[in-house]
Design a protein around this motif. Sequence first.
Motif, PDB file in Angstrom:
ATOM      1  N   TYR A  16       0.822  -1.204   0.000  1.00 52.01           N
ATOM      2  CA  TYR A  16       0.000   0.000   0.000  1.00 52.01           C
ATOM      3  C   TYR A  16       0.860   1.258   0.000  1.00 52.01           C
ATOM      4  CZ  TYR A  16      -4.179   2.753   0.563  1.00 52.01           C
ATOM      5  OH  TYR A  16      -5.202   3.621   0.330  1.00 52.01           O
ATOM      6  N   GLY A  17       2.111   1.118   0.389  1.00 54.49           N
ATOM      7  CA  GLY A  17       3.024   2.254   0.275  1.00 54.49           C
ATOM      8  C   GLY A  17       3.190   2.693  -1.170  1.00 54.49           C
ATOM      9  N   ASP A  18       3.144   1.737  -2.095  1.00 54.04           N
ATOM     10  CA  ASP A  18       3.209   2.080  -3.519  1.00 54.04           C
ATOM     11  C   ASP A  18       1.998   2.910  -3.930  1.00 54.04           C
ATOM     12  OD1 ASP A  18       5.560   0.590  -3.797  1.00 54.04           O
ATOM     13  OD2 ASP A  18       4.446  -1.250  -4.205  1.00 54.04           O
ATOM     14  N   VAL A  19       0.836   2.578  -3.368  1.00 53.53           N
ATOM     15  CA  VAL A  19      -0.384   3.322  -3.677  1.00 53.53           C
ATOM     16  C   VAL A  19      -0.251   4.761  -3.193  1.00 53.53           C
ATOM     17  CG1 VAL A  19      -2.881   3.434  -3.350  1.00 53.53           C
ATOM     18  CG2 VAL A  19      -1.758   1.207  -3.524  1.00 53.53           C
ATOM     19  N   ARG A  20       0.245   4.931  -1.970  1.00 53.89           N
ATOM     20  CA  ARG A  20       0.431   6.289  -1.431  1.00 53.89           C
ATOM     21  C   ARG A  20       1.420   7.072  -2.281  1.00 53.89           C
ATOM     22  NH1 ARG A  20       0.960   3.234   3.508  1.00 53.89           N
ATOM     23  NH2 ARG A  20      -0.936   3.350   4.780  1.00 53.89           N
ATOM     24  N   LEU A  21       2.529   6.447  -2.632  1.00 47.37           N
ATOM     25  CA  LEU A  21       3.564   7.131  -3.411  1.00 47.37           C
ATOM     26  C   LEU A  21       3.042   7.525  -4.788  1.00 47.37           C
ATOM     27  CD1 LEU A  21       6.483   8.083  -3.778  1.00 47.37           C
ATOM     28  CD2 LEU A  21       7.067   5.739  -4.480  1.00 47.37           C
ATOM     29  N   SER A  22       2.186   6.696  -5.379  1.00 45.92           N
ATOM     30  CA  SER A  22       1.695   6.981  -6.730  1.00 45.92           C
ATOM     31  C   SER A  22       0.939   8.299  -6.780  1.00 45.92           C
ATOM     32  CB  SER A  22       0.795   5.846  -7.217  1.00 45.92           C
ATOM     33  OG  SER A  22      -0.404   5.777  -6.452  1.00 45.92           O
ATOM     34  N   GLY A  23       0.230   8.640  -5.711  1.00 48.37           N
ATOM     35  CA  GLY A  23      -0.499   9.892  -5.689  1.00 48.37           C
ATOM     36  C   GLY A  23       0.429  11.101  -5.727  1.00 48.37           C
ATOM     37  N   VAL A  24       1.509  11.038  -4.964  1.00 51.77           N
ATOM     38  CA  VAL A  24       2.495  12.125  -4.960  1.00 51.77           C
ATOM     39  C   VAL A  24       3.109  12.284  -6.348  1.00 51.77           C
ATOM     40  CG1 VAL A  24       4.619  12.991  -3.933  1.00 51.77           C
ATOM     41  CG2 VAL A  24       3.005  11.711  -2.523  1.00 51.77           C
ATOM     42  N   LEU A  25       3.516  11.167  -6.933  1.00 46.57           N
ATOM     43  CA  LEU A  25       4.140  11.220  -8.259  1.00 46.57           C
ATOM     44  C   LEU A  25       3.143  11.713  -9.308  1.00 46.57           C
ATOM     45  CD1 LEU A  25       6.203   7.892  -8.242  1.00 46.57           C
ATOM     46  CD2 LEU A  25       6.957  10.208  -7.653  1.00 46.57           C
ATOM     47  N   GLY A  26       1.886  11.279  -9.196  1.00 44.94           N
ATOM     48  CA  GLY A  26       0.873  11.732 -10.145  1.00 44.94           C
ATOM     49  C   GLY A  26       0.672  13.236 -10.095  1.00 44.94           C
ATOM     50  N   LEU A  27       0.715  13.825  -8.893  1.00 39.22           N
ATOM     51  CA  LEU A  27       0.586  15.272  -8.751  1.00 39.22           C
ATOM     52  C   LEU A  27       1.700  16.004  -9.491  1.00 39.22           C
ATOM     53  CD1 LEU A  27      -0.403  15.664  -4.987  1.00 39.22           C
ATOM     54  CD2 LEU A  27      -1.676  16.597  -6.922  1.00 39.22           C
ATOM     55  N   VAL A  28       2.945  15.578  -9.259  1.00 40.07           N
ATOM     56  CA  VAL A  28       4.090  16.253  -9.867  1.00 40.07           C
ATOM     57  C   VAL A  28       4.100  16.057 -11.378  1.00 40.07           C
ATOM     58  CG1 VAL A  28       6.603  16.451  -9.889  1.00 40.07           C
ATOM     59  CG2 VAL A  28       5.418  15.941  -7.747  1.00 40.07           C
ATOM     60  N   LEU A  29       3.845  14.832 -11.816  1.00 36.60           N
ATOM     61  CA  LEU A  29       3.847  14.545 -13.248  1.00 36.60           C
ATOM     62  C   LEU A  29       2.737  15.309 -13.964  1.00 36.60           C
ATOM     63  CD1 LEU A  29       4.472  10.702 -13.012  1.00 36.60           C
ATOM     64  CD2 LEU A  29       6.025  12.343 -14.090  1.00 36.60           C
ATOM     65  N   GLY A  30       1.546  15.313 -13.384  1.00 41.36           N
ATOM     66  CA  GLY A  30       0.442  16.027 -14.006  1.00 41.36           C
ATOM     67  C   GLY A  30       0.696  17.523 -14.053  1.00 41.36           C
ATOM     68  N   TYR A  31       1.286  18.066 -13.017  1.00 46.50           N
ATOM     69  CA  TYR A  31       1.599  19.496 -12.985  1.00 46.50           C
ATOM     70  C   TYR A  31       2.577  19.854 -14.100  1.00 46.50           C
ATOM     71  CZ  TYR A  31       2.732  24.059 -10.874  1.00 46.50           C
ATOM     72  OH  TYR A  31       2.904  25.408 -10.643  1.00 46.50           O
ATOM     73  N   ALA A  32       3.470  18.935 -14.421  1.00 46.21           N
ATOM     74  CA  ALA A  32       4.466  19.195 -15.464  1.00 46.21           C
ATOM     75  C   ALA A  32       3.873  19.124 -16.864  1.00 46.21           C
ATOM     76  CB  ALA A  32       5.627  18.206 -15.342  1.00 46.21           C
ATOM     77  N   GLY A  33       2.937  18.200 -17.113  1.00 46.80           N
ATOM     78  CA  GLY A  33       2.371  18.097 -18.452  1.00 46.80           C
ATOM     79  C   GLY A  33       1.735  16.743 -18.692  1.00 46.80           C
ATOM     80  N   TRP A  34       0.898  16.663 -19.731  1.00 47.53           N
ATOM     81  CA  TRP A  34       0.240  15.396 -20.065  1.00 47.53           C
ATOM     82  C   TRP A  34       1.241  14.338 -20.503  1.00 47.53           C
ATOM     83  CZ3 TRP A  34      -4.204  15.155 -18.002  1.00 47.53           C
ATOM     84  CH2 TRP A  34      -5.083  16.228 -18.007  1.00 47.53           C
ATOM     85  N   ALA A  35       2.195  14.725 -21.338  1.00 48.60           N
ATOM     86  CA  ALA A  35       3.188  13.758 -21.809  1.00 48.60           C
ATOM     87  C   ALA A  35       4.009  13.228 -20.642  1.00 48.60           C
ATOM     88  CB  ALA A  35       4.108  14.411 -22.847  1.00 48.60           C
ATOM     89  N   GLU A  36       4.396  14.120 -19.744  1.00 50.84           N
ATOM     90  CA  GLU A  36       5.172  13.709 -18.571  1.00 50.84           C
ATOM     91  C   GLU A  36       4.375  12.733 -17.707  1.00 50.84           C
ATOM     92  OE1 GLU A  36       6.848  17.537 -20.008  1.00 50.84           O
ATOM     93  OE2 GLU A  36       4.843  16.703 -19.728  1.00 50.84           O
ATOM     94  N   LEU A  37       3.078  12.977 -17.584  1.00 47.33           N
ATOM     95  CA  LEU A  37       2.226  12.106 -16.774  1.00 47.33           C
ATOM     96  C   LEU A  37       2.116  10.711 -17.381  1.00 47.33           C
ATOM     97  CD1 LEU A  37       0.184  11.624 -14.502  1.00 47.33           C
ATOM     98  CD2 LEU A  37      -1.582  12.633 -15.956  1.00 47.33           C
ATOM     99  N   VAL A  38       1.827  10.645 -18.669  1.00 48.85           N
ATOM    100  CA  VAL A  38       1.656   9.341 -19.316  1.00 48.85           C
ATOM    101  C   VAL A  38       2.956   8.538 -19.285  1.00 48.85           C
ATOM    102  CG1 VAL A  38       1.183   8.206 -21.517  1.00 48.85           C
ATOM    103  CG2 VAL A  38      -0.223  10.142 -20.796  1.00 48.85           C
TER     104      VAL A  38
END
Length: 241
Positions: free
Chosen positions: A165-187
């Motif tokens: 479940y730590g992976d689940v928590r971490l994914s949210g943090v990474l998703g925030l940063v990636l999405g803030y940077a751009g769609w390509a960065e997120l995908v």
Amino acid sequence: MSLLAVVGGAAVAGAGSRLVPRIIASVPEPEPELSAEPGQDPKEPYAAIAAVPGLAPWAALAGGAAGALLGAGLGVTWPLVVALVLVPVAIALAVIDWRTRLLPTRLIAPAYSVTVALVLATWLVGGLLDGGFDTTPLVRALVGWAGAGGLYLLLWLVHPRGMGYGDVRLSGVLGLVLGYAGWAELVVGVYGGFLLGGVLGGVLSLLRRVDRAGYPFGPFMLLGALVGLSAGRPVIDALLR
């Protein structure tokens, strides 16, 4: 490529990553029943990990390299500021997960708070400087948080023994940063974590460097995010040609 972003990113992230041993040492030990799964050896204490010889210079070297890549990929932008601040924590989490197969909530929870605060603060400052507030980056950040977090949560619900479940928590943090940077960065950042985890994890399993039955996925998630932030747009452009 902005030379200022590359050099500045390397300097900031490298200097900050010298604090990795202190960050690791500050994490309290988990409850005994959470420190190791049945049949596993007792968890290595965080204090012992923090005291590993050479950890500080190696972390600084890794942080400097990550900072340079982030600077090259993002340029002098507000997402670069957010990403650079999180580099030392990302390295600490990668080291901890690799040695213990745990991603401590006591590090991820503050990372959530810091990420949200940085995204909002940089968006507000950017809007004031530009004379207008474009909500698109915030929408992308929310989509990244919900999309990455929701995907990992679904995978955890389907096969909880295959992912912590730590992976689940971490994914949210990474998703925030990636999405803030751009769609390509997120995908690229989200997909890259799965791709690197499957390919590199498989290779390391064949080389008997990790347990074939299960290995820490956090480092691959973080490496995938680094690829997404530093090369997301070129990767998508190459795929769409």
